[in-house]
Design a protein around this motif. Structure first.
Motif, PDB file in Angstrom:
ATOM      1  N   VAL A 152     -49.033  -7.837 -55.584  1.00 27.90           N
ATOM      2  CA  VAL A 152     -48.880  -7.199 -54.348  1.00 27.90           C
ATOM      3  C   VAL A 152     -48.119  -8.038 -53.317  1.00 27.90           C
ATOM      4  N   PRO A 153     -48.636  -9.302 -53.169  1.00 28.03           N
ATOM      5  CA  PRO A 153     -47.732 -10.099 -52.076  1.00 28.03           C
ATOM      6  C   PRO A 153     -46.484 -10.700 -52.919  1.00 28.03           C
ATOM      7  N   GLU A 154     -46.683 -10.968 -54.240  1.00 26.82           N
ATOM      8  CA  GLU A 154     -45.099 -11.251 -54.775  1.00 26.82           C
ATOM      9  C   GLU A 154     -43.974 -10.195 -54.666  1.00 26.82           C
ATOM     10  N   THR A 155     -44.379  -8.808 -54.993  1.00 28.02           N
ATOM     11  CA  THR A 155     -43.515  -8.016 -54.644  1.00 28.02           C
ATOM     12  C   THR A 155     -43.143  -7.644 -53.246  1.00 28.02           C
ATOM     13  N   PHE A 156     -44.158  -7.959 -52.414  1.00 25.41           N
ATOM     14  CA  PHE A 156     -43.912  -7.457 -51.023  1.00 25.41           C
ATOM     15  C   PHE A 156     -42.914  -8.597 -50.454  1.00 25.41           C
ATOM     16  N   VAL A 157     -43.321  -9.882 -50.603  1.00 23.67           N
ATOM     17  CA  VAL A 157     -42.698 -10.930 -49.894  1.00 23.67           C
ATOM     18  C   VAL A 157     -41.139 -10.981 -50.501  1.00 23.67           C
ATOM     19  N   ALA A 158     -40.881 -10.585 -51.926  1.00 26.68           N
ATOM     20  CA  ALA A 158     -39.679 -10.134 -52.584  1.00 26.68           C
ATOM     21  C   ALA A 158     -38.784  -9.194 -51.630  1.00 26.68           C
ATOM     22  N   GLY A 159     -39.625  -8.026 -51.377  1.00 33.26           N
ATOM     23  CA  GLY A 159     -39.018  -7.074 -50.628  1.00 33.26           C
ATOM     24  C   GLY A 159     -38.647  -7.474 -49.461  1.00 33.26           C
ATOM     25  N   VAL A 160     -39.300  -8.298 -48.702  1.00 36.49           N
ATOM     26  CA  VAL A 160     -38.803  -8.824 -47.440  1.00 36.49           C
ATOM     27  C   VAL A 160     -37.628  -9.553 -47.574  1.00 36.49           C
ATOM     28  N   ILE A 161     -37.425 -10.391 -48.555  1.00 31.95           N
ATOM     29  CA  ILE A 161     -36.394 -11.213 -48.914  1.00 31.95           C
ATOM     30  C   ILE A 161     -35.259 -10.455 -49.111  1.00 31.95           C
ATOM     31  N   PHE A 162     -35.302  -9.187 -49.669  1.00 31.10           N
ATOM     32  CA  PHE A 162     -34.306  -8.513 -49.970  1.00 31.10           C
ATOM     33  C   PHE A 162     -33.663  -7.736 -48.569  1.00 31.10           C
ATOM     34  N   ALA A 163     -34.645  -7.448 -47.779  1.00 29.05           N
ATOM     35  CA  ALA A 163     -34.052  -7.056 -46.410  1.00 29.05           C
ATOM     36  C   ALA A 163     -33.278  -8.086 -45.822  1.00 29.05           C
ATOM     37  N   PHE A 164     -33.677  -9.280 -45.731  1.00 29.89           N
ATOM     38  CA  PHE A 164     -32.835 -10.143 -45.007  1.00 29.89           C
ATOM     39  C   PHE A 164     -31.449 -10.514 -45.965  1.00 29.89           C
ATOM     40  N   LEU A 165     -31.772 -10.079 -47.272  1.00 24.36           N
ATOM     41  CA  LEU A 165     -30.531 -10.512 -48.001  1.00 24.36           C
ATOM     42  C   LEU A 165     -29.584  -9.244 -47.867  1.00 24.36           C
ATOM     43  N   SER A 166     -29.814  -8.171 -47.093  1.00 28.22           N
ATOM     44  CA  SER A 166     -28.843  -7.191 -47.034  1.00 28.22           C
ATOM     45  C   SER A 166     -27.680  -7.686 -46.205  1.00 28.22           C
ATOM     46  N   ASN A 167     -27.748  -9.009 -45.549  1.00 27.08           N
ATOM     47  CA  ASN A 167     -26.565  -9.468 -44.886  1.00 27.08           C
ATOM     48  C   ASN A 167     -25.874 -10.264 -45.915  1.00 27.08           C
ATOM     49  N   THR A 168     -24.847  -9.819 -46.640  1.00 19.04           N
ATOM     50  CA  THR A 168     -24.334 -10.496 -47.607  1.00 19.04           C
ATOM     51  C   THR A 168     -23.483 -11.675 -47.354  1.00 19.04           C
ATOM     52  N   SER A 169     -23.295 -11.861 -46.174  1.00 19.49           N
ATOM     53  CA  SER A 169     -22.683 -13.081 -45.725  1.00 19.49           C
ATOM     54  C   SER A 169     -23.533 -14.591 -46.022  1.00 19.49           C
ATOM     55  N   LEU A 170     -24.720 -14.344 -46.119  1.00 19.84           N
ATOM     56  CA  LEU A 170     -25.601 -15.158 -46.518  1.00 19.84           C
ATOM     57  C   LEU A 170     -25.495 -16.132 -47.540  1.00 19.84           C
ATOM     58  N   TYR A 171     -24.944 -15.219 -48.671  1.00 18.00           N
ATOM     59  CA  TYR A 171     -24.939 -15.907 -49.973  1.00 18.00           C
ATOM     60  C   TYR A 171     -23.760 -15.695 -50.728  1.00 18.00           C
ATOM     61  N   LEU A 172     -22.763 -14.693 -50.351  1.00 17.21           N
ATOM     62  CA  LEU A 172     -21.549 -14.491 -51.246  1.00 17.21           C
ATOM     63  C   LEU A 172     -20.492 -15.443 -51.445  1.00 17.21           C
ATOM     64  N   HIS A 173     -20.518 -16.568 -50.520  1.00 18.85           N
ATOM     65  CA  HIS A 173     -19.496 -17.537 -50.347  1.00 18.85           C
ATOM     66  C   HIS A 173     -19.987 -18.523 -51.176  1.00 18.85           C
ATOM     67  N   GLN A 174     -21.204 -18.765 -52.000  1.00 21.29           N
ATOM     68  CA  GLN A 174     -21.472 -19.774 -52.903  1.00 21.29           C
ATOM     69  C   GLN A 174     -22.147 -19.142 -54.036  1.00 21.29           C
ATOM     70  N   PRO A 175     -21.669 -19.741 -55.211  1.00 21.93           N
ATOM     71  CA  PRO A 175     -22.363 -19.353 -56.479  1.00 21.93           C
ATOM     72  C   PRO A 175     -23.527 -19.623 -56.679  1.00 21.93           C
ATOM     73  N   ALA A 176     -24.072 -20.695 -56.059  1.00 22.69           N
ATOM     74  CA  ALA A 176     -25.374 -21.353 -56.183  1.00 22.69           C
ATOM     75  C   ALA A 176     -26.201 -20.303 -55.288  1.00 22.69           C
ATOM     76  N   LEU A 177     -26.052 -19.703 -54.391  1.00 20.82           N
ATOM     77  CA  LEU A 177     -26.798 -18.924 -53.630  1.00 20.82           C
ATOM     78  C   LEU A 177     -26.817 -17.474 -54.234  1.00 20.82           C
ATOM     79  N   VAL A 178     -25.727 -17.003 -54.780  1.00 18.42           N
ATOM     80  CA  VAL A 178     -25.793 -15.755 -55.795  1.00 18.42           C
ATOM     81  C   VAL A 178     -26.764 -16.128 -56.823  1.00 18.42           C
ATOM     82  N   TRP A 179     -26.961 -17.128 -57.338  1.00 19.22           N
ATOM     83  CA  TRP A 179     -28.082 -17.561 -58.365  1.00 19.22           C
ATOM     84  C   TRP A 179     -29.376 -17.143 -57.609  1.00 19.22           C
ATOM     85  N   CYS A 180     -29.569 -17.713 -56.593  1.00 23.46           N
ATOM     86  CA  CYS A 180     -30.765 -17.403 -55.926  1.00 23.46           C
ATOM     87  C   CYS A 180     -31.026 -15.900 -55.709  1.00 23.46           C
TER      88      CYS A 180
END
Length: 309
Positions: free
Chosen positions: A161-189
């Protein structure tokens, strides 16, 4: 033996519906409507909250419709596990929405109608989280009292439950694609978070449907392998995400003041990057705890085999 068609708690479900489900629907609907009425002032954060409350409202309405029409036998899994599992997630979702809304959103809004709406939405979200928590605790205790096998009675489920819930919150933050699209390493994350989330979601579905025995290998060994894989993936994400987000040599911003978007007090890009890093560390700790559990279970099975032969 319980089957998919068995309704061992029909009277209890009716009481839950009248005393909890209707207020849950009302509170999530009101919270959603109040923020939606703010228009463009709600921003991206407001859209997150709206999606959280909307999901809770839709799934709760779905559960109500299914149970009022006795459609539980139509589903290819044991229905009685689904409402209590969802109530657990919904309580966490509404609680996190209330906290994030009050900390990063309400205090920065100017006083006026929009501020009043945000305050009221936060209050209704708190009410919803309490209602879902009461439902989860009530069903959990009821199933335990009646000796009905419940997915949330097991240690792995309490970790899933906390694993999937925390992942869901992470995805909410990652809705801002400018956080990671500029770096392949961040896309890997991002790929790491997605792979691990899908793996945990499949595990939850297997447990809800009681399909663990259909796997070609013993379920504990399968879970041990998947958990080791998830731990390794999260370690890579925990190293790469802060490295490329906060080290200036790799294009990151070491301080919040370096981010030009952090000027209006609201949660900016740098804050979102920090939140993802913290949530990654939290989820890694949970995965390590699950790894210890499955390693212990497999070792016990291995020790018992020679004596059984």
């Amino acid at each position: 033996m319980l089957t998919r068609a068995t309704l061992p708690y029909q009277r209890y479900v009716n009481r839950v519906f009248w005393f909890l489900r209707v207020p849950q629907l009302l509170s999530t609907c009101v919270a959603f409507s109040l923020v939606a009425d703010m228009g463009i002032l709600r921003g991206d954060i407001g859209n997150w909250f709206m999606s959280f409350w909307c999901i809770c409202f839709i799934v709760t309405l779905f559960i109500v419709i299914i149970e009022l029409n006795d459609l539980q036998p139509c589903f290819p899994f044991y229905w009685y596990n689904f409402p209590v599992t969802f109530a657990c997630y919904a309580a966490l979702i509404c609680l996190s929405a209330s906290i994030i809304c009050s900390v990063t959103y309400v205090q920065f809004l100017p006083y006026g109608p929009e501020w009043d709406r945000a305050i009221a939405a936060t209050a209704f979200s708190c009410i919803a989280s309490v209602l879902y928590a009461i439902e989860m605790a009530g069903m959990w205790n009821f199933y335990k009292l009646k000796e009905i096998p419940c997915y949330l009675h097991t240690v792995p489920s309490l970790l899933n439950v906390p694993e999937t819930f925390v992942a869901g919150v992470i995805f909410a933050f990652l809705s801002n694609t400018s956080l990671y699209l500029h770096q392949p390493a961040l896309v890997w994350c991002v790929a790491v978070y997605t792979i691990c989330f899908i793996s945990e979601a499949v595990t939850i579905l297997l447990n809800l449907g009681k399909w663990e025995d259909r796997l070609p290998i013993p379920f504990p060994i399968c879970q041990l392998v998947l958990t080791v894989f998830s731990v390794l993936l999260y370690i890579s994400a925990l190293v790469l995400w802060p490295l490329y987000q906060f080290y200036e040599e790799l294009g990151g911003l070491p301080q919040r003041s370096s981010d030009v978007s952090c000027v209006d007090g609201l949660m900016c890009t740098w804050d979102q990057c920090l939140a993802v890093a913290v949530l990654t560390a939290i989820n890694l700790l949970v995965y390590v705890a699950e790894l210890g559990y499955w390693a212990h279970q497999v070792s016990i099975k291995t020790e018992d085999q020679p004596g059984d032969s």
